[in-house]
Design a protein around this motif. Structure first.
Motif, PDB file in Angstrom:
ATOM      1  N   PHE A 111      18.938 107.206  56.272  1.00  0.00           N
ATOM      2  CA  PHE A 111      18.109 106.602  55.363  1.00  0.00           C
ATOM      3  C   PHE A 111      19.031 105.401  54.568  1.00  0.00           C
ATOM      4  O   PHE A 111      20.104 106.079  53.820  1.00  0.00           O
ATOM      5  N   PHE A 156      18.616 102.990  51.313  1.00  0.00           N
ATOM      6  CA  PHE A 156      17.629 102.765  50.332  1.00  0.00           C
ATOM      7  C   PHE A 156      18.085 101.317  49.643  1.00  0.00           C
ATOM      8  O   PHE A 156      19.156 101.006  49.631  1.00  0.00           O
ATOM      9  N   ASN A 176      17.809 100.704  46.395  1.00  0.00           N
ATOM     10  CA  ASN A 176      18.550 101.317  45.085  1.00  0.00           C
ATOM     11  C   ASN A 176      19.479 102.662  45.493  1.00  0.00           C
ATOM     12  O   ASN A 176      19.506 103.101  44.471  1.00  0.00           O
ATOM     13  N   ASN A 227      20.052 105.286  46.115  1.00  0.00           N
ATOM     14  CA  ASN A 227      19.704 106.834  45.910  1.00  0.00           C
ATOM     15  C   ASN A 227      20.739 107.766  46.353  1.00  0.00           C
ATOM     16  O   ASN A 227      20.543 108.497  47.141  1.00  0.00           O
ATOM     17  N   LEU A 228      21.591 107.583  45.417  1.00  0.00           N
ATOM     18  CA  LEU A 228      22.810 108.603  45.414  1.00  0.00           C
ATOM     19  C   LEU A 228      22.511 109.540  44.366  1.00  0.00           C
ATOM     20  O   LEU A 228      21.848 109.237  43.355  1.00  0.00           O
ATOM     21  N   ILE A 229      22.900 110.865  44.455  1.00  0.00           N
ATOM     22  CA  ILE A 229      22.816 111.796  43.590  1.00  0.00           C
ATOM     23  C   ILE A 229      23.914 111.587  42.351  1.00  0.00           C
ATOM     24  O   ILE A 229      25.121 111.777  42.689  1.00  0.00           O
ATOM     25  N   THR A 237      25.284 113.214  39.690  1.00  0.00           N
ATOM     26  CA  THR A 237      26.068 114.526  39.434  1.00  0.00           C
ATOM     27  C   THR A 237      26.886 114.695  40.565  1.00  0.00           C
ATOM     28  O   THR A 237      27.796 115.567  40.341  1.00  0.00           O
ATOM     29  N   LEU A 238      26.763 114.391  41.632  1.00  0.00           N
ATOM     30  CA  LEU A 238      27.723 114.672  42.757  1.00  0.00           C
ATOM     31  C   LEU A 238      28.804 113.676  43.074  1.00  0.00           C
ATOM     32  O   LEU A 238      28.593 112.153  42.992  1.00  0.00           O
ATOM     33  N   ASP A 289      30.875 114.421  48.064  1.00  0.00           N
ATOM     34  CA  ASP A 289      29.480 115.612  48.180  1.00  0.00           C
ATOM     35  C   ASP A 289      28.365 114.712  48.547  1.00  0.00           C
ATOM     36  O   ASP A 289      27.524 115.311  49.563  1.00  0.00           O
ATOM     37  N   LEU A 321      26.352 115.517  51.818  1.00  0.00           N
ATOM     38  CA  LEU A 321      24.819 116.439  51.393  1.00  0.00           C
ATOM     39  C   LEU A 321      23.837 116.552  52.815  1.00  0.00           C
ATOM     40  O   LEU A 321      23.372 117.922  53.090  1.00  0.00           O
ATOM     41  N   ARG A 381      26.709 107.960  54.319  1.00  0.00           N
ATOM     42  CA  ARG A 381      25.598 109.104  53.955  1.00  0.00           C
ATOM     43  C   ARG A 381      24.562 109.083  55.496  1.00  0.00           C
ATOM     44  O   ARG A 381      24.473 110.313  55.852  1.00  0.00           O
TER      45      ARG A 381
END
Lengths: 401, 224
Positions: free
Chosen positions: B89, B91, B93, B95-97, B99-100, B104, B108, B153
């Protein structure tokens, strides 16, 4: 990759997520910290109270009956050594020890102190189970001849001579105004015997204490033992009957003596300390419960705040179970860290209380108890937010801002 | 060889037992190595179609096959596996996390597939030109850099195809061009299959084929 290392990775992710907001994590776990510490301290306080009561009554036998004069001022009790033949005539009585007690100034050439003097009969030594550093108890001849001899309790010896085992047999010591000869030093005993503390008393023949020291100012009491616990009630009613007759008390007139069943006294003291412990334990549990609800609240907030993150994780392939496990790990870490900090704090509080003279005894199983309760509460309340997180729909969660 | 095959795919939403059809019968095939653009006005059912192709939603009727595997009617856990292994995927926007770290974030998906691969994550990050940003958090990166991380990713589990939802929509035009270059090179240099949703006809021209969606139907297919 093994399942095992997968969970280690998941654990690390949970840890990172908690570390990214240290202050909130700390607030979340504060309830757990206080709860865990409370349980450990409460158990230690309860154990301290229990030990204290046990020590106080350690010389008491459950077959013991104490007989006092009435506490009301002015009413003169006829209770005296003259009652002994009648008491001993009761078939269920195994022994009866008279005690005349009062404060007395004890002095040597170098030292003065105030302690209890106990005028009693030679059978006191056996009934109270006394043992001696030096010498021994007086005998019937001393009682009959009102000899001025004295046996010192351990604390008295220590206070006056600086040691519990002074080499002073045969030396004289002044009780009140009269010189007495020291014939025995009792070993340290701990606890009480009826109304007195053995270690903080000196013992003389009854006749000598009455004649030379206390006279009518002494408080008189009996320590009577029934032959067995089953015979306790029977003995008590016999005692009441016999003493009424001896003292010639008319029917419907109150007695001039009081009976106290030591077994019941010990049991009620233990009972009240246990009640206290249960009460304090309940407080600890409630604190933990509130702590658990705290975890649940913050975790619910966390789940809402991290809805987007959960959506991303699910979109790139996290299963419900992965999300559930991660949030459970977070609850587990919060609880575990809370438990550790709580335990360490409780040890600190323990030593502070100890230094303040609070009777407190640390018990190892309180750690296990607080561990079990803390983790049950933490995981119980952590589960629902975790379940909610796991059940989020990825499309809605992704759209969430 | 088709990677994506949709046959008579329909999707309706039901609110108080009233049916609201969104997709009214979609037939679509994307072959291996193809770069396809999906265009259409809002309300055309584009997002719904994207969700179904992305394994985030299920069709009401019809068949959806990825590489000979029937995807319609899978359970939600099985769909999670499809998203994890078959689809990459990208996106709008990112869409990374937050806090990581970058590394990471890229690793993921491999983590959820049970085959954590940090080495490959590093390789992919260096491929998108971010080998010096491994330990940075997403908020320490520019928008373009974040989308590069997201592209890395999307490739970590070696998916059957890449689903890009307006990948340049949140970027300025210069950065957008760079990102498009990178996506085009995924097809050209690495032979990846890509389905991209876009509003921008200029971007659509960079693809092999454009599909137009209107009122729940595919209205036009145009070879670029």
């Amino acid at each position: 990759m093994t399942k095992y290392s997968f969970y280690i990775k998941l654990f690390r992710l949970s840890w990172q997520s908690l570390r990214s907001n240290v202050f909130r994590s700390f607030l979340t776990t504060l309830g757990i910290i206080i709860g865990a510490a409370t349980i450990i301290i409460v158990v230690a306080l309860g154990e301290g109270a229990k030990r204290d009561i046990e020590a106080q009554y350690s010389n008491m036998s459950v077959t013991t009956i104490l007989i006092n004069g009435p506490s009301t001022e002015g009413s003169q009790s006829k209770l005296s050594v003259d009652d002994i033949p009648a008491i001993q005539a009761i078939s269920t009585v195994s022994d009866a020890v008279p005690m005349l007690t009062g404060k007395v100034n004890i002095s040597t050439a170098n030292n003065t102190a105030s302690f209890n003097v106990v005028g009693t009969y030679p059978n006191f030594s056996d009934v109270a189970n006394l043992t001696y550093e030096r010498g021994g108890f007086f005998d019937q001849t001393d009682e009959d001849d009102h000899t001025k001899v004295v046996i010192l309790g351990a604390t008295v010896a220590e206070e006056i001579y600086g040691t519990r085992n002074p080499d002073v047999l045969g030396q004289s010591i002044v009780l009140g105004k009269k010189e007495f000869e020291i014939v025995g030093i009792a070993k340290y005993k701990g606890g009480a015997f009826g109304p007195i503390s053995i270690d903080e008393s000196v013992f003389t023949p009854y006749s000598s204490s009455y004649r030379y020291i206390l006279g009518k100012n002494g408080k008189f009491s009996f320590n009577v033992n029934a032959q067995s616990v089953d015979l306790l009630e029977e003995t008590m009613s016999s005692l009441t009957k016999v003493l009424r007759e001896e003292h010639k008390i008319a029917a419907n007139t109150p007695e001039d003596f009081k009976l106290k069943d030591m077994g019941a006294t010990v049991a009620s003291a233990q009972g009240s300390s246990q009640t206290m412990a249960i009460l304090l334990g309940a407080v600890g549990f409630i604190v933990l419960l509130v702590g658990g609800i705290g975890i649940m609240n913050i975790m619910y907030v966390t789940v809402s705040e991290r809805t987007k993150e959960i959506g991303i994780r699910k979109a790139i392939g996290a299963k419900d179970n992965h999300v559930l496990t991660q949030f459970l790990f977070e609850a587990f870490i919060l609880t575990g860290v809370g438990y550790l900090i709580g335990t360490i704090s409780s040890i600190g509080i323990y030593f502070i209380l100890l230094s303040l003279g609070v009777k407190i005894v640390f018990v190892w199983w309180s750690l296990v108890l607080s561990f079990i309760i803390t983790f049950t509460v933490g995981m119980f309340f952590g589960y629902y937010p975790a379940k909610k997180a796991a059940a989020l729909d990825p499309i809605d969660a992704l759209r969430y801002e | 060889m088709p990677v994506i095959t949709l046959t008579s795919v329909k999707k309706s939403y039901f609110i108080k037992n009233i049916e609201y059809p969104i997709l009214k019968g979609i037939n679509l095939t994307v072959n291996k190595g193809e770069f396809v653009a999906l265009m259409g006005p809002s309300g055309s059912g584009k997002s719904t179609l994207l969700n179904i192709i992305g394994g985030l939603d299920k069709s009401t009727e019809g068949k959806y096959i990825i590489n000979e595997k029937l995807v319609s009617n899978l359970s939600s856990d099985e769909l999670a596996d499809i998203r994890n292994i078959y689809i990459g995927f990208i996106f709008q926007n990112f869409n990374l996390i937050p806090t990581l770290s970058t590394l990471d974030n890229v690793a993921l998906p491999s983590f959820y597939s049970g085959d954590v691969n940090y080495k490959k994550a590093e390789e992919l990050l260096s491929m998108v030109g971010l080998s010096d940003r491994l330990s940075n958090k997403p908020n320490e990166l520019s928008g373009g850099q974040r989308q590069r991380v997201a592209i890395a990713r999307s490739l970590i589990n070696d998916p059957e195809f890449i689903l890009a939802d307006e990948p340049t929509g949140n970027l300025d035009s210069k950065t957008g061009e760079e990102i498009m270059k990178l996506i085009v090179s995924l097809k050209k240099d690495y032979g990846k299959t890509i389905l991209m949703v876009t509003h921008d006809p200029h971007l659509a021209k960079l693809t092999d084929r454009i599909i137009y969606l209107k009122d729940g139907y595919i209205t036009k297919k145009k070879n670029v």
